[in-house]
Design a protein around this motif. Structure first.
Motif, short mmCIF file in Angstrom:
data_model
loop_
_atom_site.label_atom_id
_atom_site.label_comp_id
_atom_site.label_asym_id
_atom_site.label_seq_id
_atom_site.Cartn_x
_atom_site.Cartn_y
_atom_site.Cartn_z
N MET A 1 56.82 57.41 40.91
CA MET A 1 56.56 57.11 42.21
C MET A 1 57.12 55.80 42.47
O MET A 1 57.51 54.98 41.72
N THR A 2 57.59 55.66 43.76
CA THR A 2 58.30 54.30 44.19
C THR A 2 57.50 53.98 45.22
O THR A 2 57.15 54.61 46.08
N GLY A 3 57.06 52.73 45.05
CA GLY A 3 56.09 52.07 46.07
C GLY A 3 57.05 51.21 46.84
O GLY A 3 58.07 50.57 46.33
N PHE A 4 57.17 51.15 48.13
CA PHE A 4 57.76 50.53 49.16
C PHE A 4 56.91 49.93 50.18
O PHE A 4 56.52 50.70 51.12
N LEU A 5 56.24 48.72 49.99
CA LEU A 5 55.51 48.15 51.08
C LEU A 5 54.18 49.26 51.48
O LEU A 5 54.13 49.34 52.77
N GLY A 6 53.42 49.60 50.66
CA GLY A 6 52.54 50.66 50.82
C GLY A 6 52.79 52.18 51.12
O GLY A 6 52.06 52.79 51.10
N VAL A 7 54.07 52.37 51.31
CA VAL A 7 54.51 53.49 51.41
C VAL A 7 54.92 54.06 50.08
O VAL A 7 55.80 53.43 49.47
N PHE B 1 56.65 57.55 48.08
CA PHE B 1 57.25 58.69 47.90
C PHE B 1 57.47 59.30 46.47
O PHE B 1 57.15 58.42 45.55
N ASP B 2 56.94 60.57 46.36
CA ASP B 2 57.13 60.82 45.00
C ASP B 2 58.52 61.42 44.67
O ASP B 2 59.38 61.38 45.39
N ALA B 3 58.70 61.65 43.20
CA ALA B 3 60.06 61.84 42.83
C ALA B 3 60.50 62.98 43.43
O ALA B 3 61.91 63.06 43.72
N GLU B 4 59.89 63.86 43.92
CA GLU B 4 60.32 64.99 44.40
C GLU B 4 61.04 64.85 45.73
O GLU B 4 61.91 65.28 46.17
N GLN B 5 60.22 64.04 46.55
CA GLN B 5 60.54 63.69 47.95
C GLN B 5 61.74 62.92 47.91
O GLN B 5 63.00 63.15 48.77
N LEU B 6 62.12 61.74 46.78
CA LEU B 6 63.01 60.96 46.85
C LEU B 6 64.43 62.00 46.39
O LEU B 6 65.68 61.49 46.92
N GLU B 7 64.26 62.80 45.26
CA GLU B 7 65.17 63.69 44.98
C GLU B 7 65.73 64.47 46.15
O GLU B 7 66.98 64.74 46.15
N ALA B 8 64.80 64.92 46.87
CA ALA B 8 65.26 65.74 48.20
C ALA B 8 66.15 64.98 48.93
O ALA B 8 67.10 65.59 49.66
N GLY B 9 65.66 63.64 49.17
CA GLY B 9 66.38 62.82 50.12
C GLY B 9 67.89 62.57 49.34
O GLY B 9 68.86 62.60 50.14
N ARG B 10 67.75 62.29 48.14
CA ARG B 10 69.16 61.98 47.36
C ARG B 10 70.01 63.41 47.68
O ARG B 10 71.49 63.28 47.98
N ILE B 11 69.55 64.43 47.47
CA ILE B 11 70.42 65.77 47.26
C ILE B 11 70.83 66.12 48.87
O ILE B 11 71.98 66.29 49.20
N LEU B 12 70.01 65.87 49.93
CA LEU B 12 70.49 66.04 51.22
C LEU B 12 71.62 65.15 51.61
O LEU B 12 72.56 65.38 52.13
N PHE B 13 71.43 63.70 51.12
CA PHE B 13 72.48 62.90 51.71
C PHE B 13 73.88 62.84 50.62
O PHE B 13 74.85 62.19 50.92
N ALA B 14 73.47 63.69 49.47
CA ALA B 14 74.58 63.69 48.66
C ALA B 14 75.78 64.65 49.15
O ALA B 14 76.98 64.72 48.66
N GLN B 15 75.26 65.47 50.34
CA GLN B 15 76.27 66.52 50.74
C GLN B 15 77.35 65.76 51.51
O GLN B 15 77.33 64.61 51.81
N ASP B 16 78.23 66.61 51.88
CA ASP B 16 79.49 66.36 52.49
C ASP B 16 78.69 65.78 53.98
O ASP B 16 78.33 66.55 54.79
N CYS B 17 79.09 64.72 54.59
CA CYS B 17 79.05 64.30 55.91
C CYS B 17 80.25 63.92 56.78
O CYS B 17 81.05 63.56 56.34
N GLU C 1 64.13 55.91 50.37
CA GLU C 1 63.02 56.22 51.13
C GLU C 1 63.20 56.83 52.55
O GLU C 1 62.52 57.87 52.87
N LEU C 2 64.23 56.22 53.03
CA LEU C 2 64.46 56.82 54.57
C LEU C 2 65.13 58.18 54.47
O LEU C 2 64.82 59.16 55.00
N ARG C 3 66.03 58.42 53.40
CA ARG C 3 66.57 59.47 53.18
C ARG C 3 65.41 60.77 52.71
O ARG C 3 65.61 61.86 53.06
#
Ligand code: GDP
Length: 217
Positions: free
Chosen positions: A1-7, A9-25, A205-207
């Motif tokens: 879990m990553t805490g960011f000013l009260g918000v 995100f669990d590891a799964e959500q962060l990993e989904a964000g990482r994978i999404l933005f690792a794609q070719d843009c 977190e935004l990812r």
């Protein structure tokens, strides 16, 4: 879990964000008028804010590219909607900034027609990230934008930028002030994220948030 000013995100959500933005843009096109906006396709997330808020820097930080969106030192010049495609998952739309004091009236009218036209009628638009400089907080023209988005029924969230420019002790306050400012707004997502494109804070977190938007289809 990553805490960011009260918000959190669990590891799964962060990993989904990482994978999404690792794609070719890839850059699709710039639209200087509504007729040039591409046909609806993937779900879209748009980024908007006052000129110089750090929008291009944020798009670059999210995608891990330093040159994708042009970081400009001449605010108010670009009047285009820039479309990027992130793999087969999401389109990112970089909207021209507002509130540039020296912009001629004719530019403001053209901006309003282009931006409001896009925001009001865009079927695949799922979320707008309304960027606010964490040093300055929500200003009158940000409120006008929120009212426009409320009226248009477009879901949006406030993303504070340039967190590295304020002291750690001021960061919590910047978030709670922004949360108070959006409380009255019907279409605002209640969660405010604090980011720094320079230092990378809040970017995973935004990812993760945007991965949630993409997953919803
Ligand atoms: P835009 O006009 O909203 O696209 O803003 P830019 O991304 O061009 O950024 C405007 C200025 O703010 C540039 O000088 C950037 O280097 C600076 N900037 C953007 N993001 C950050 C940040 O997270 N931290 C700091 N310290 N400066 C930033």
């Amino acid at each position: 879990m990553t805490g960011f000013l009260g918000v959190t995100f669990d590891a799964e959500q962060l990993e989904a964000g990482r994978i999404l933005f690792a794609q070719d843009c890839r850059f699709m096109l710039s639209a200087a008028e509504l007729a040039q906006v591409p046909e609806a396709g993937l779900p879209e997330v748009a980024f908007i804010g006052r000129s110089n808020v750090g929008k291009s820097s944020l798009v670059n930080a999210l995608t891990g590219r330093s040159t994708l969106a042009k970081v400009s030192n001449t605010p108010g010049r670009t009047q285009q909607l820039n479309f990027f495609e992130l793999g087969e998952a999401l389109r990112l739309v970089d909207l021209p900034g507002y509130g540039y004091a020296e912009a001629p009236k004719s530019n403001i009218a053209a901006w309003t027609k282009l931006v409001n036209g896009y925001l009001r009628g865009r079927v695949p638009l799922r979320r707008v990230c309304l960027l606010v400089d964490s040093r300055h907080g929500v200003k009158a023209n940000d409120r006008e934008m929120m009212e426009m988005l409320d009226t248009a029924g477009v879901a949006y969230q406030v993303v504070l930028t340039k967190a590295d420019k304020i002291k750690p002790a001021e960061q919590g306050r910047a978030v709670t002030d922004a949360e108070a400012a959006i409380r009255k707004h019907a279409a605002a997502f209640p969660l405010v994220l604090l980011t720094s494109s320079e230092k990378g804070a809040g970017i995973p977190e935004l990812r993760a948030m945007l991965a949630g938007v993409a997953a919803a289809g």
